[in-house]
Design a protein around this motif. Structure first.
Motif, PDB file in Angstrom:
ATOM      1  N   HIS A 136       0.846  -1.195   0.000  1.00  0.00           N
ATOM      2  CA  HIS A 136       0.000   0.000   0.000  1.00  0.00           C
ATOM      3  C   HIS A 136       0.883   1.247   0.000  1.00  0.00           C
ATOM      4  O   HIS A 136       2.039   1.210   0.427  1.00  0.00           O
ATOM      5  CB  HIS A 136      -0.906  -0.003   1.223  1.00  0.00           C
ATOM      6  CG  HIS A 136      -2.024  -1.001   1.142  1.00  0.00           C
ATOM      7  ND1 HIS A 136      -2.967  -0.974   0.141  1.00  0.00           N
ATOM      8  CD2 HIS A 136      -2.345  -2.070   1.924  1.00  0.00           C
ATOM      9  CE1 HIS A 136      -3.830  -1.960   0.313  1.00  0.00           C
ATOM     10  NE2 HIS A 136      -3.474  -2.649   1.388  1.00  0.00           N
ATOM     11  N   THR A 161      -0.726  -0.454  -4.459  1.00  0.00           N
ATOM     12  CA  THR A 161      -1.871   0.453  -4.442  1.00  0.00           C
ATOM     13  C   THR A 161      -1.357   1.878  -4.343  1.00  0.00           C
ATOM     14  O   THR A 161      -0.362   2.150  -3.680  1.00  0.00           O
ATOM     15  CB  THR A 161      -2.857   0.173  -3.283  1.00  0.00           C
ATOM     16  OG1 THR A 161      -2.351   0.721  -2.065  1.00  0.00           O
ATOM     17  CG2 THR A 161      -3.127  -1.308  -3.126  1.00  0.00           C
ATOM     18  N   ARG A 168       0.289   5.158  -9.622  1.00  0.00           N
ATOM     19  CA  ARG A 168       0.221   3.733  -9.986  1.00  0.00           C
ATOM     20  C   ARG A 168       1.179   3.426 -11.128  1.00  0.00           C
ATOM     21  O   ARG A 168       1.829   2.360 -11.145  1.00  0.00           O
ATOM     22  CB  ARG A 168      -1.222   3.356 -10.343  1.00  0.00           C
ATOM     23  CG  ARG A 168      -2.154   3.395  -9.128  1.00  0.00           C
ATOM     24  CD  ARG A 168      -3.499   2.758  -9.417  1.00  0.00           C
ATOM     25  NE  ARG A 168      -4.335   3.527 -10.323  1.00  0.00           N
ATOM     26  CZ  ARG A 168      -5.143   4.524  -9.946  1.00  0.00           C
ATOM     27  NH1 ARG A 168      -5.208   4.883  -8.672  1.00  0.00           N
ATOM     28  NH2 ARG A 168      -5.887   5.162 -10.831  1.00  0.00           N
ATOM     29  N   VAL A 180      -3.426  -0.982  -8.153  1.00  0.00           N
ATOM     30  CA  VAL A 180      -4.839  -0.897  -7.793  1.00  0.00           C
ATOM     31  C   VAL A 180      -5.096   0.436  -7.096  1.00  0.00           C
ATOM     32  O   VAL A 180      -4.250   0.922  -6.337  1.00  0.00           O
ATOM     33  CB  VAL A 180      -5.218  -2.070  -6.855  1.00  0.00           C
ATOM     34  CG1 VAL A 180      -6.640  -1.925  -6.321  1.00  0.00           C
ATOM     35  CG2 VAL A 180      -5.036  -3.407  -7.561  1.00  0.00           C
ATOM     36  N   ASP A 181      -6.263   0.998  -7.322  1.00  0.00           N
ATOM     37  CA  ASP A 181      -6.689   2.204  -6.610  1.00  0.00           C
ATOM     38  C   ASP A 181      -7.212   1.775  -5.235  1.00  0.00           C
ATOM     39  O   ASP A 181      -8.167   0.994  -5.148  1.00  0.00           O
ATOM     40  CB  ASP A 181      -7.800   2.903  -7.397  1.00  0.00           C
ATOM     41  CG  ASP A 181      -8.193   4.250  -6.801  1.00  0.00           C
ATOM     42  OD1 ASP A 181      -7.867   4.510  -5.626  1.00  0.00           O
ATOM     43  OD2 ASP A 181      -8.845   5.033  -7.514  1.00  0.00           O
ATOM     44  N   PRO A 182      -6.620   2.268  -4.131  1.00  0.00           N
ATOM     45  CA  PRO A 182      -7.085   1.841  -2.805  1.00  0.00           C
ATOM     46  C   PRO A 182      -8.485   2.341  -2.465  1.00  0.00           C
ATOM     47  O   PRO A 182      -9.073   1.901  -1.480  1.00  0.00           O
ATOM     48  CB  PRO A 182      -6.040   2.446  -1.857  1.00  0.00           C
ATOM     49  CG  PRO A 182      -5.502   3.623  -2.596  1.00  0.00           C
ATOM     50  CD  PRO A 182      -5.516   3.231  -4.039  1.00  0.00           C
ATOM     51  N   LEU A 187     -12.242  -3.247  -1.768  1.00  0.00           N
ATOM     52  CA  LEU A 187     -10.801  -3.389  -1.920  1.00  0.00           C
ATOM     53  C   LEU A 187     -10.368  -4.837  -1.755  1.00  0.00           C
ATOM     54  O   LEU A 187      -9.447  -5.294  -2.446  1.00  0.00           O
ATOM     55  CB  LEU A 187     -10.071  -2.496  -0.915  1.00  0.00           C
ATOM     56  CG  LEU A 187      -8.541  -2.487  -0.973  1.00  0.00           C
ATOM     57  CD1 LEU A 187      -8.043  -2.067  -2.355  1.00  0.00           C
ATOM     58  CD2 LEU A 187      -7.957  -1.579   0.103  1.00  0.00           C
ATOM     59  N   LEU A 191      -8.024  -6.662  -4.538  1.00  0.00           N
ATOM     60  CA  LEU A 191      -6.711  -7.244  -4.278  1.00  0.00           C
ATOM     61  C   LEU A 191      -6.668  -8.705  -4.710  1.00  0.00           C
ATOM     62  O   LEU A 191      -5.677  -9.162  -5.304  1.00  0.00           O
ATOM     63  CB  LEU A 191      -6.373  -7.121  -2.783  1.00  0.00           C
ATOM     64  CG  LEU A 191      -6.194  -5.697  -2.248  1.00  0.00           C
ATOM     65  CD1 LEU A 191      -5.919  -5.727  -0.751  1.00  0.00           C
ATOM     66  CD2 LEU A 191      -5.080  -4.954  -2.983  1.00  0.00           C
TER      67      LEU A 191
END
Length: 318
Positions: A136, A161, A168, A180-182, A187, A191
């Motif tokens: 993250h 993320t 990204r 990935v967009d958190p 979520l 993931l």
């Protein structure tokens, strides 16, 4: 000397440029002419007195600096405080010589963020080859280095993320397999989908709140989550120990200060490996922005607003 001083706790506005007497080193201490000072997210917590270690006023913030000693050694040092200044006192025990092949930015990026990424992967989660790793805040100081180290040490799939496409893309450029967009509403599902439909083995997490909660739910059997910060200022949901048995989950906490309580010189081991990787071109500290000492407030504002990537530094000469 010119320095940033805090006389009351609060946000970035409490950072004030002032003139102070030069610090005097005591027994077992070194006086540094600071060439660059590192800026960390922990500094924003120290300014508002919400960090793990309580602060006392008045305070010159800054836990890391690189510079020259009176006898000409070039060292990077952990200070506790005092780095946001033209001169700083450092304990000799937490000052390490910097190889010529490692520049100031890289030295500062490695002494806290690099060492943190090293400890998280080596000691907190004991990364094994082939395992999937979620990083993250992958465009941040620790995240950019953790992505690269996880790949270098044999991770099977690195899932980054980050909050913007630009961030990204940076994570992908550093070696992440997918980003990935958190802020994804689910979520946990995002993931698992990023790991080709499988639960993930390892999560490195410093956001807090629902990001921690959903990451825990995405862990595979014997998966490990290492928690090393709470940038959102929102605590995760409480975890019942009995619930960990549902997937044989491990949760670890990591604070860099505890490395000095381990037997042997683990910090020296970590820095030697990290300096070597940088010197060989196999690890890159991402420059996140250089600010003049007078711009310390803006550095904290940018950091708290998540406008930055990589490593932020202050130049005390301006």
């Amino acid at each position: 000397m010119r320095a940033i001083q805090i006389t009351e706790f609060g946000g970035p506005d409490v950072l004030t440029l002032t003139e102070l007497p030069d610090p005097e080193p005591g027994p077992g201490e070194l006086l540094l002419d600071v060439s660059r000072a590192g800026v960390n997210y922990a500094d924003t917590h120290q300014a508002e007195n919400s960090y793990l270690a309580q602060a006392a006023l008045p305070l010159v913030p800054g836990a890391e600096a690189v510079g020259r000693t009176s006898d000409g050694r070039r060292v990077v040092a952990l200070l506790g405080s005092g780095g946001y200044a033209e001169k700083a006192v450092a304990p000799a025990a937490t000052a390490w010589d910097v190889p010529d092949a490692v520049d100031d930015l890289s030295a500062l990026g490695l002494v806290v963020q690099g060492a943190s990424a090293w400890l998280l992967l080596r000691r907190s989660v004991h990364l094994a080859p082939g395992e999937s790793v979620v990083v993250h805040a992958a465009a941040g100081g620790v995240g950019t280095l953790a992505v690269q180290l996880a790949k270098a040490w044999g991770a099977g799939r690195v899932i980054a993320t980050a909050s913007s496409k630009e961030k990204r893309d940076l994570a992908l450029d550093l070696g992440a397999d997918v980003a990935v967009d958190p802020a994804e509403p689910d979520l946990k599902a995002a993931l698992i989908d990023a790991n080709e439909g499988r639960r993930v083995d390892v999560v490195l997490e410093m956001t807090g709140g629902s990001v921690t909660d959903q990451s825990l739910r995405a862990l595979a059997p014997f998966g490990r989550l290492a928690f090393y910060g709470m940038a959102s200022r929102t605590p995760p949901s409480p975890v019942q120990p009995a619930a960990l048995m549902a997937h044989s989950t491990t949760i670890a906490g990591m604070w860099l200060a505890h490395v000095f309580q381990l037997p042997g010189d683990v910090m020296r081991t970590a820095l030697d490996e990290l300096f070597g990787l940088v010197a060989d071109g196999r690890l890159r500290v991402v420059a996140g922005g250089e600010y003049g000492l007078a711009e310390a407030r803006r550095a904290h504002e940018d950091l708290r607003a998540r406008r930055t990537t990589g490593k932020l530094v202050l130049d005390p000469s301006r």
